[in-house]
Motif scaffolding. Structure first.
Motif, PDB file in Angstrom:
ATOM      1  N   LYS A 216      26.173  62.619  -5.237  1.00  0.00           N
ATOM      2  CA  LYS A 216      26.068  61.999  -6.708  1.00  0.00           C
ATOM      3  C   LYS A 216      24.771  60.981  -6.686  1.00  0.00           C
ATOM      4  O   LYS A 216      24.504  60.722  -7.817  1.00  0.00           O
ATOM      5  CB  LYS A 216      27.673  61.456  -7.354  1.00  0.00           C
ATOM      6  N   ASN A 217      24.752  60.747  -5.818  1.00  0.00           N
ATOM      7  CA  ASN A 217      23.546  59.569  -5.713  1.00  0.00           C
ATOM      8  C   ASN A 217      22.364  60.606  -5.211  1.00  0.00           C
ATOM      9  O   ASN A 217      20.771  60.015  -4.772  1.00  0.00           O
ATOM     10  CB  ASN A 217      23.641  58.626  -4.670  1.00  0.00           C
ATOM     11  N   PHE A 218      22.134  61.767  -5.467  1.00  0.00           N
ATOM     12  CA  PHE A 218      21.403  62.839  -4.877  1.00  0.00           C
ATOM     13  C   PHE A 218      20.597  62.885  -3.698  1.00  0.00           C
ATOM     14  O   PHE A 218      19.233  62.798  -3.286  1.00  0.00           O
ATOM     15  CB  PHE A 218      19.976  62.419  -5.801  1.00  0.00           C
ATOM     16  N   LYS A 219      21.723  62.657  -2.994  1.00  0.00           N
ATOM     17  CA  LYS A 219      21.344  62.897  -0.909  1.00  0.00           C
ATOM     18  C   LYS A 219      21.800  64.290  -0.524  1.00  0.00           C
ATOM     19  O   LYS A 219      22.484  64.724  -1.237  1.00  0.00           O
ATOM     20  CB  LYS A 219      22.256  61.951   0.001  1.00  0.00           C
ATOM     21  N   VAL A 220      20.883  64.952  -0.261  1.00  0.00           N
ATOM     22  CA  VAL A 220      20.645  66.239  -0.219  1.00  0.00           C
ATOM     23  C   VAL A 220      22.530  66.365   1.289  1.00  0.00           C
ATOM     24  O   VAL A 220      22.106  65.997   2.757  1.00  0.00           O
ATOM     25  CB  VAL A 220      20.040  66.774   1.061  1.00  0.00           C
ATOM     26  N   LEU A 221      23.469  67.583   0.881  1.00  0.00           N
ATOM     27  CA  LEU A 221      24.429  67.365   1.844  1.00  0.00           C
ATOM     28  C   LEU A 221      24.598  68.883   2.833  1.00  0.00           C
ATOM     29  O   LEU A 221      24.689  69.122   3.637  1.00  0.00           O
ATOM     30  CB  LEU A 221      26.256  67.445   0.955  1.00  0.00           C
TER      31      LEU A 221
ATOM     32  N   ALA B  99      22.849  59.230 -26.050  1.00  0.00           N
ATOM     33  CA  ALA B  99      23.159  58.866 -26.534  1.00  0.00           C
ATOM     34  C   ALA B  99      21.841  58.830 -27.099  1.00  0.00           C
ATOM     35  O   ALA B  99      21.482  58.275 -28.225  1.00  0.00           O
ATOM     36  CB  ALA B  99      23.516  57.621 -26.167  1.00  0.00           C
ATOM     37  N   ASN B 100      20.598  58.610 -26.825  1.00  0.00           N
ATOM     38  CA  ASN B 100      19.099  57.720 -27.058  1.00  0.00           C
ATOM     39  C   ASN B 100      18.258  58.649 -26.250  1.00  0.00           C
ATOM     40  O   ASN B 100      17.096  57.856 -26.805  1.00  0.00           O
ATOM     41  CB  ASN B 100      19.054  56.370 -26.850  1.00  0.00           C
ATOM     42  N   GLY B 101      18.339  59.444 -25.363  1.00  0.00           N
ATOM     43  CA  GLY B 101      17.074  60.055 -24.787  1.00  0.00           C
ATOM     44  C   GLY B 101      16.813  59.405 -23.861  1.00  0.00           C
ATOM     45  O   GLY B 101      15.361  59.997 -23.054  1.00  0.00           O
ATOM     46  N   GLN B 102      16.929  58.153 -23.284  1.00  0.00           N
ATOM     47  CA  GLN B 102      16.787  57.425 -22.576  1.00  0.00           C
ATOM     48  C   GLN B 102      16.700  57.923 -20.944  1.00  0.00           C
ATOM     49  O   GLN B 102      17.690  58.101 -20.472  1.00  0.00           O
ATOM     50  CB  GLN B 102      17.035  55.567 -22.564  1.00  0.00           C
ATOM     51  N   VAL B 103      15.370  58.190 -19.931  1.00  0.00           N
ATOM     52  CA  VAL B 103      15.130  58.441 -18.880  1.00  0.00           C
ATOM     53  C   VAL B 103      16.081  57.450 -18.315  1.00  0.00           C
ATOM     54  O   VAL B 103      14.940  56.531 -18.284  1.00  0.00           O
ATOM     55  CB  VAL B 103      14.013  59.642 -18.951  1.00  0.00           C
ATOM     56  N   VAL B 104      17.041  57.371 -17.809  1.00  0.00           N
ATOM     57  CA  VAL B 104      17.468  56.082 -16.758  1.00  0.00           C
ATOM     58  C   VAL B 104      17.492  56.345 -15.578  1.00  0.00           C
ATOM     59  O   VAL B 104      17.157  54.768 -14.336  1.00  0.00           O
ATOM     60  CB  VAL B 104      19.301  55.695 -16.592  1.00  0.00           C
ATOM     61  N   ALA B 105      17.198  57.499 -14.809  1.00  0.00           N
ATOM     62  CA  ALA B 105      16.677  57.366 -13.496  1.00  0.00           C
ATOM     63  C   ALA B 105      16.173  58.621 -13.141  1.00  0.00           C
ATOM     64  O   ALA B 105      15.773  59.794 -14.276  1.00  0.00           O
ATOM     65  CB  ALA B 105      17.756  57.490 -12.507  1.00  0.00           C
ATOM     66  N   GLU B 106      15.183  59.090 -12.225  1.00  0.00           N
ATOM     67  CA  GLU B 106      14.129  59.443 -11.923  1.00  0.00           C
ATOM     68  C   GLU B 106      14.701  60.304  -9.993  1.00  0.00           C
ATOM     69  O   GLU B 106      14.471  59.672  -9.586  1.00  0.00           O
ATOM     70  CB  GLU B 106      12.864  60.313 -12.232  1.00  0.00           C
ATOM     71  N   HIS B 107      14.967  61.393 -10.075  1.00  0.00           N
ATOM     72  CA  HIS B 107      14.697  62.269  -8.294  1.00  0.00           C
ATOM     73  C   HIS B 107      14.172  63.131  -8.276  1.00  0.00           C
ATOM     74  O   HIS B 107      13.242  63.995  -9.413  1.00  0.00           O
ATOM     75  CB  HIS B 107      16.414  62.472  -8.350  1.00  0.00           C
ATOM     76  N   GLY B 108      13.361  63.638  -7.316  1.00  0.00           N
ATOM     77  CA  GLY B 108      13.596  64.967  -6.777  1.00  0.00           C
ATOM     78  C   GLY B 108      11.409  64.889  -6.529  1.00  0.00           C
ATOM     79  O   GLY B 108      10.842  66.520  -6.833  1.00  0.00           O
ATOM     80  N   LYS B 109      11.172  63.647  -6.556  1.00  0.00           N
ATOM     81  CA  LYS B 109       9.744  64.160  -5.431  1.00  0.00           C
ATOM     82  C   LYS B 109       9.661  64.456  -4.599  1.00  0.00           C
ATOM     83  O   LYS B 109      10.344  64.234  -3.330  1.00  0.00           O
ATOM     84  CB  LYS B 109       9.057  62.596  -6.097  1.00  0.00           C
ATOM     85  N   ASN B 110       7.896  65.191  -4.810  1.00  0.00           N
ATOM     86  CA  ASN B 110       7.905  65.778  -3.284  1.00  0.00           C
ATOM     87  C   ASN B 110       9.227  66.821  -2.603  1.00  0.00           C
ATOM     88  O   ASN B 110       9.971  67.111  -0.862  1.00  0.00           O
ATOM     89  CB  ASN B 110       7.426  65.343  -2.145  1.00  0.00           C
ATOM     90  N   GLN B 111      10.224  67.086  -2.986  1.00  0.00           N
ATOM     91  CA  GLN B 111      11.235  68.126  -2.629  1.00  0.00           C
ATOM     92  C   GLN B 111      11.793  69.317  -3.429  1.00  0.00           C
ATOM     93  O   GLN B 111      12.215  70.409  -2.880  1.00  0.00           O
ATOM     94  CB  GLN B 111      12.483  67.211  -3.111  1.00  0.00           C
ATOM     95  N   PHE B 112      10.954  69.897  -4.476  1.00  0.00           N
ATOM     96  CA  PHE B 112      10.731  71.270  -5.075  1.00  0.00           C
ATOM     97  C   PHE B 112       9.555  71.923  -5.219  1.00  0.00           C
ATOM     98  O   PHE B 112       8.344  71.424  -5.092  1.00  0.00           O
ATOM     99  CB  PHE B 112      11.791  71.219  -5.736  1.00  0.00           C
TER     100      PHE B 112
END
Length: 372
Positions: free
Chosen positions: A179-184, A137-150
């Motif tokens: 959905k919480n970005f935990k690796v399954l 709706a506004n382009g706001q980055v509300v969260a970030e993930h994936g540091k030191n992972q890829f």
């Protein structure tokens, strides 16, 4: 009967032939027809059939009258609150958040891989976040993930349970997260390319069925599509050695039609195959070619919603076709182009309201297009 999709007519033909044989096949076995017979049946049942060259515009009589002062497409650039790297994958969660899988400060260069496809691992994993959760709706980055992972992000898919699936062409791996970005689940041996059933070589995309089965486009080196069960066990290979893919760059599953469509990038086509998801004694095995759209430019990404297959293309090898966004109605066979001239589109996602988001590389941005 005129409103019934042609795929269903083809399946009805197969069922009628099986019944006429009066020899019931065993339970949970595929149809008792060999591949040649299936090809003969399905080969004449195109869901969409496009002539060589550019995807046709919608028939003139179906076009609404154009206002010369209004643009043909309702397109916009989705400005994000934080800068992103090369955006290689897009997905949308059930809550409507847009997920952008990007490469942060890293770029894919000639030095990224050796001649035997091994990633230049001394560069290490990308230290910064590689998955941005964006409010469209506004382009706001509300969260970030994936540091030191890829190492080198590529494809992203969100499944029916909001699990997030990604491919890392640098690590040669497929990763499933909740959905919480935990690796399954992680498939493929880290940093080790291979051609067997337990290795990938620069995998590009994932498509996931509601029963947990999933497909992996494997990708730049192997040019194959693999099918796995919900436990990650290899099941089958989709495609033909007689007519091989050349970089299956993106895949889309149309589950209720039992179709898996493949963006066969360097062959400049979209091919659709039976997905082999239907259970029971009248099931159709995976990998039977159903239909294709040829000579449409280098297809980088495809996604489907409500039986519309939407894709983005780049220039063709002859540099004669403009890059464009296209939409194919899988029920009627009609196709239409949108937003011609779009440059460096690499991935796309479709929201519930029909907004198509296209990820660009260089410039690194997201373009929205309302096709509803």
């Amino acid at each position: 009967m005129a409103g019934v999709p042609r795929l269903f007519l083809a399946i009805a033909t197969v069922i009628a032939l099986a019944a006429a044989a009066a020899i019931p096949p065993p339970e949970d076995a595929p149809l008792d027809l060999d591949e040649a017979e299936l090809r003969e049946l399905f080969g004449q049942q195109d869901i969409f059939a496009l002539p060589a060259g550019e995807i046709p515009e919608a028939p003139v009589e179906q076009q609404p009258e154009e206002d010369p002062e209004q643009p043909q497409e309702d397109a916009f650039i989705l400005g994000t609150s934080k800068p992103l790297g090369q955006i290689s994958g897009l997905g949308i969660t059930s809550k409507g958040h847009l997920l952008a899988f990007h490469r942060a400060e890293r770029e894919w260069t000639e030095e990224s891989f050796s001649k035997d496809f091994k990633f230049n691992a001394h560069t290490g994993m990308i230290a910064n976040a590689t998955i941005a959760v964006i409010d469209p709706a506004n382009g706001q980055v509300v969260a970030e993930h994936g540091k030191n992972q890829f190492y080198l992000p590529h494809g992203l898919t969100v499944d029916h349970e909001d699990n997030i699936w990604v491919t890392d062409v640098g690590a040669h791996q497929v990763v499933k997260m909740d959905k919480n970005f935990k690796v399954l689940m992680t498939l493929g041996e880290k940093l080790v390319p291979g051609t067997d059933e337990k290795h990938f070589c620069k995998p590009t995309d994932i498509a996931v069925a509601s029963n947990g089965y999933f497909f992996v486009a494997d990708g730049y080196c192997n040019s194959r599509v693999l099918k796995f069960n919900a436990k990650g066990q290899f099941v089958d290979i989709v495609g033909s050695e007689m007519d091989p893919f050349i970089i299956p760059h993106s895949i889309a599953l149309i589950e209720d039609l039992n179709l898996l469509c493949v963006a066969d990038r360097e062959n400049e086509r979209v091919q659709c195959f039976s997905a082999g998801l239907k259970e029971g004694h009248r099931s159709i095995p995976a990998g039977i070619p159903i239909t294709s759209a040829d000579d449409i430019g280098r297809v980088f990404a495809i996604r489907e919603r409500a039986h519309y297959l939407v894709g983005v293309t780049g220039v063709d090898q002859q540099d004669s076709l403009e890059p464009q966004v296209f939409a194919m109605d899988m029920d009627t066979g009609k196709a239409q182009t949108y937003l011609k001239g779009i440059e460096n589109g690499h991935a796309l996602a479709i929201s519930k309201d029909g907004t198509v988001y296209v990820a660009h590389m260089n410039p690194n941005q997201i373009v929205g297009l309302n096709l509803a």
